[in-house]
Design a protein around this motif. Structure first.
Motif, mmCIF file in Angstrom:
data_model
loop_
_atom_site.group_PDB
_atom_site.id
_atom_site.type_symbol
_atom_site.label_atom_id
_atom_site.label_comp_id
_atom_site.label_asym_id
_atom_site.label_seq_id
_atom_site.Cartn_x
_atom_site.Cartn_y
_atom_site.Cartn_z
ATOM 1 N N ASN A 101 -16.313 -8.898 -8.974
ATOM 2 C CA ASN A 101 -15.896 -8.401 -10.291
ATOM 3 C C ASN A 101 -14.419 -8.655 -10.591
ATOM 4 O OD1 ASN A 101 -18.482 -7.341 -10.879
ATOM 5 N ND2 ASN A 101 -18.022 -5.508 -9.667
ATOM 6 N N VAL A 102 -13.718 -9.274 -9.651
ATOM 7 C CA VAL A 102 -12.300 -9.588 -9.851
ATOM 8 C C VAL A 102 -12.187 -11.042 -10.292
ATOM 9 C CG1 VAL A 102 -10.028 -9.746 -8.769
ATOM 10 C CG2 VAL A 102 -11.587 -7.876 -8.146
ATOM 11 N N PRO A 103 -11.556 -11.313 -11.431
ATOM 12 C CA PRO A 103 -11.481 -12.696 -11.924
ATOM 13 C C PRO A 103 -10.547 -13.555 -11.089
ATOM 14 C CG PRO A 103 -10.096 -11.280 -13.266
ATOM 15 C CD PRO A 103 -10.841 -10.375 -12.310
ATOM 16 N N PRO A 139 -10.291 -3.224 2.130
ATOM 17 C CA PRO A 139 -10.361 -1.781 2.389
ATOM 18 C C PRO A 139 -9.457 -0.965 1.474
ATOM 19 C CG PRO A 139 -10.111 -3.009 4.439
ATOM 20 C CD PRO A 139 -9.865 -3.974 3.313
ATOM 21 N N PHE A 140 -8.347 -1.537 1.062
ATOM 22 C CA PHE A 140 -7.404 -0.815 0.213
ATOM 23 C C PHE A 140 -7.796 -0.889 -1.264
ATOM 24 C CE2 PHE A 140 -5.078 -2.452 3.935
ATOM 25 C CZ PHE A 140 -4.762 -1.236 4.525
ATOM 26 N N ILE A 141 -8.435 -1.974 -1.647
ATOM 27 C CA ILE A 141 -8.912 -2.104 -3.028
ATOM 28 C C ILE A 141 -10.066 -1.138 -3.281
ATOM 29 C CG2 ILE A 141 -10.040 -3.678 -4.671
ATOM 30 C CD1 ILE A 141 -8.474 -5.966 -3.281
ATOM 31 N N THR A 142 -10.996 -1.055 -2.328
ATOM 32 C CA THR A 142 -12.165 -0.191 -2.514
ATOM 33 C C THR A 142 -11.805 1.294 -2.478
ATOM 34 O OG1 THR A 142 -12.660 -0.354 -0.139
ATOM 35 C CG2 THR A 142 -13.782 -1.892 -1.605
ATOM 36 N N THR A 143 -10.663 1.629 -1.892
ATOM 37 C CA THR A 143 -10.223 3.033 -1.864
ATOM 38 C C THR A 143 -9.117 3.304 -2.883
ATOM 39 O OG1 THR A 143 -8.703 2.484 -0.049
ATOM 40 C CG2 THR A 143 -10.867 3.372 0.544
ATOM 41 N N ASN A 144 -8.915 2.345 -3.789
ATOM 42 C CA ASN A 144 -7.948 2.484 -4.894
ATOM 43 C C ASN A 144 -6.503 2.639 -4.435
ATOM 44 O OD1 ASN A 144 -9.965 2.381 -6.966
ATOM 45 N ND2 ASN A 144 -10.498 4.507 -6.459
ATOM 46 N N VAL A 189 0.838 -1.208 0.000
ATOM 47 C CA VAL A 189 0.000 0.000 0.000
ATOM 48 C C VAL A 189 0.873 1.258 0.000
ATOM 49 C CG1 VAL A 189 -1.668 1.341 1.345
ATOM 50 C CG2 VAL A 189 -1.955 -1.138 1.112
ATOM 51 N N SER A 190 1.970 1.220 0.743
ATOM 52 C CA SER A 190 2.859 2.386 0.835
ATOM 53 C C SER A 190 3.735 2.577 -0.397
ATOM 54 C CB SER A 190 3.757 2.248 2.069
ATOM 55 O OG SER A 190 4.694 1.186 1.882
ATOM 56 N N GLY A 191 3.828 1.565 -1.232
ATOM 57 C CA GLY A 191 4.691 1.643 -2.403
ATOM 58 C C GLY A 191 6.092 1.155 -2.152
ATOM 59 N N GLU A 192 6.350 0.654 -0.951
ATOM 60 C CA GLU A 192 7.666 0.092 -0.645
ATOM 61 C C GLU A 192 7.953 -1.113 -1.537
ATOM 62 O OE1 GLU A 192 9.983 -2.119 3.080
ATOM 63 O OE2 GLU A 192 8.063 -1.121 3.413
ATOM 64 N N LEU A 193 6.934 -1.937 -1.777
ATOM 65 C CA LEU A 193 7.037 -3.089 -2.661
ATOM 66 C C LEU A 193 5.952 -3.009 -3.736
ATOM 67 C CD1 LEU A 193 7.697 -5.980 -0.101
ATOM 68 C CD2 LEU A 193 9.366 -4.681 -1.429
ATOM 69 N N ASP A 194 6.105 -3.835 -4.760
ATOM 70 C CA ASP A 194 5.217 -3.749 -5.917
ATOM 71 C C ASP A 194 3.961 -4.603 -5.798
ATOM 72 O OD1 ASP A 194 7.252 -2.260 -7.578
ATOM 73 O OD2 ASP A 194 8.345 -4.142 -7.270
ATOM 74 N N ILE A 195 4.107 -5.802 -5.232
ATOM 75 C CA ILE A 195 3.073 -6.832 -5.339
ATOM 76 C C ILE A 195 2.838 -7.487 -3.986
ATOM 77 C CG2 ILE A 195 2.447 -9.014 -6.503
ATOM 78 C CD1 ILE A 195 4.543 -8.211 -8.663
ATOM 79 N N GLY A 196 1.606 -7.892 -3.748
ATOM 80 C CA GLY A 196 1.289 -8.656 -2.552
ATOM 81 C C GLY A 196 0.205 -9.673 -2.828
ATOM 82 N N PHE A 197 0.106 -10.645 -1.954
ATOM 83 C CA PHE A 197 -0.962 -11.643 -2.003
ATOM 84 C C PHE A 197 -1.707 -11.633 -0.663
ATOM 85 C CE2 PHE A 197 1.068 -13.144 -5.765
ATOM 86 C CZ PHE A 197 0.170 -13.974 -6.423
ATOM 87 N N PRO A 198 -2.279 -10.485 -0.276
ATOM 88 C CA PRO A 198 -3.014 -10.446 0.991
ATOM 89 C C PRO A 198 -4.317 -11.240 0.886
ATOM 90 C CG PRO A 198 -3.344 -8.413 -0.210
ATOM 91 C CD PRO A 198 -2.326 -9.199 -0.983
ATOM 92 N N SER A 199 -4.867 -11.604 2.027
ATOM 93 C CA SER A 199 -6.192 -12.219 2.004
ATOM 94 C C SER A 199 -7.180 -11.211 1.437
ATOM 95 C CB SER A 199 -6.616 -12.626 3.406
ATOM 96 O OG SER A 199 -6.865 -11.484 4.208
ATOM 97 N N VAL A 200 -8.261 -11.714 0.881
ATOM 98 C CA VAL A 200 -9.280 -10.819 0.337
ATOM 99 C C VAL A 200 -9.775 -9.865 1.410
ATOM 100 C CG1 VAL A 200 -11.648 -10.744 -0.537
ATOM 101 C CG2 VAL A 200 -10.002 -12.323 -1.550
ATOM 102 N N THR A 201 -9.981 -10.378 2.624
ATOM 103 C CA THR A 201 -10.451 -9.537 3.721
ATOM 104 C C THR A 201 -9.452 -8.436 4.038
ATOM 105 O OG1 THR A 201 -11.545 -11.450 4.679
ATOM 106 C CG2 THR A 201 -11.296 -9.545 6.087
ATOM 107 N N GLY A 202 -8.162 -8.798 4.100
ATOM 108 C CA GLY A 202 -7.139 -7.812 4.408
ATOM 109 C C GLY A 202 -6.951 -6.778 3.307
ATOM 110 N N ALA A 203 -7.199 -7.190 2.067
ATOM 111 C CA ALA A 203 -6.981 -6.292 0.935
ATOM 112 C C ALA A 203 -8.175 -5.398 0.658
ATOM 113 C CB ALA A 203 -6.668 -7.116 -0.313
#
Length: 324
Positions: free
Chosen positions: A235-237, A212-217, A196-210
């Motif tokens: 809506n996510v494949p 709040p950050f997905i809905t706020t872009n 989220v902070s941009g320190e790293l590029d990619i993550g595999f968080p749980s759907v629950t953990g992700a």
């Protein structure tokens, strides 16, 4: 006999446990039942264990008590159940780590293939392949192309070496034929925050953990790791739908008993769990925890565990993972 041979004899045939009499199965349980869980209280797995235990108590007329036995990545609880009497009164609320540890640790004091009788899968937790918005990939195919063009440049976070999320990412790397840098953290919040902070590029968080950050872009979700779409992100494949055919990976929880537990008791527990977990109120409660219900037969759960063990062994060899 090698482990593969023992696995075929035990999980596939449920260890050929002696049949309990119908009378025993009908009266089981006649005293409280312990449900061991190898992690601390408070997480989604612990919450789901307690919900299940409460409903089993109501349905079967005896107290089902959750006991937290944290430590060694879940191995302490696993060993305690593996060594318990095979009478149905000590059960394991197993997690994905149960099928990961045998590939990471050569000398476990128990054998997952030999020492457990599967009862039923209960829930799965999907991971969301997520990017920091600055990463110039709009979809999964774009991410794969970017990773192949810059081998070793993209970095992904995980909650720790050997975690289910780590393995989900390594399976992605293996199937997509890409090279990315792994950066482990102490737990899911830290791993997600790093992306989220941009320190790293990619993550595999749980759907629950992700979520709040997905809905706020603040995270860009490209796909989910499970075989079917996550109810929270319709809506996510899936990765399979997005172009990585055959990909399927999720965290999970299910119930295991000690090997040689009578089959009639296994069947009684399975029937109760399937009824409970598929009830509307429990489905809703699990949904709020970011969990998707997924029950099956003891034989199907045995096949599921065998597939997990086989895939985990391949991942460890592919990635050269070593236990911390």
């Amino acid at each position: 006999m090698n482990k593969a041979g023992k696995f075929g004899l035990c999980l596939t045939s449920l260890c050929m446990a002696p049949w309990a009499s119908t009378a025993v199965a009908q009266t089981y349980p006649i005293k409280p039942v312990r449900l061991l869980f190898g992690y601390t209280a408070g997480g989604a797995g612990d919450v789901s264990a307690r919900l299940l235990a409460q409903k089993l108590s109501e349905n079967l007329g005896q107290q089902f008590v959750v006991e937290n036995r944290p430590g060694a990545g879940g191995a302490i609880a696993d060993e305690a159940v593996a060594r318990a009497p095979a009478d149905g009164y000590t059960l394991l609320y197993a997690a994905g780590s149960t099928a990961i540890l045998p590939s990471l640790r050569a000398k476990l004091p128990y054998d997952v293939a030999r020492d457990f009788a599967p009862v039923s899968l209960v829930v799965i937790t999907s991971f969301a392949l997520s990017l920091h918005p600055s990463v110039p990939a709009r979809d999964l195919k774009g991410l794969i192309a970017l990773a192949r063009a810059q081998p070793g440049r993209l970095a992904f976070s995980s909650p720790g070496v050997g975690s289910s999320a780590h393995f989900a990412a390594e399976v992605f790397k293996m199937m997509a034929d890409v090279n990315m840098l792994h950066v482990p953290f102490k737990g899911p919040p830290e791993a997600t925050t790093a992306v989220v902070s941009g320190e790293l590029d990619i993550g595999f968080p749980s759907v629950t953990g992700a979520l709040p950050f997905i809905t706020t872009n603040r995270l860009k979700a490209l796909a989910v790791s499970s075989a079917r779409r996550a109810a929270q992100l319709p809506n996510v494949p899936t990765l399979g739908e997005a172009g990585l055919a055959g990909y399927e990976r999720a965290g999970w929880n299910g119930v295991l008993a000690p090997a040689a537990t009578p089959k009639d008791i296994i069947a009684r527990l399975n029937t109760a769990i399937v009824k409970i977990v598929n009830a509307a109120d429990i489905k809703d409660a699990f949904f709020k925890q970011g969990l998707d219900i997924q029950t099956n037969t003891p034989e199907q759960f045995a096949t599921f565990i065998r597939r997990e063990l086989e895939q985990n062994a391949k991942v460890v060899k592919f990635a050269g993972i070593r236990a911390e």
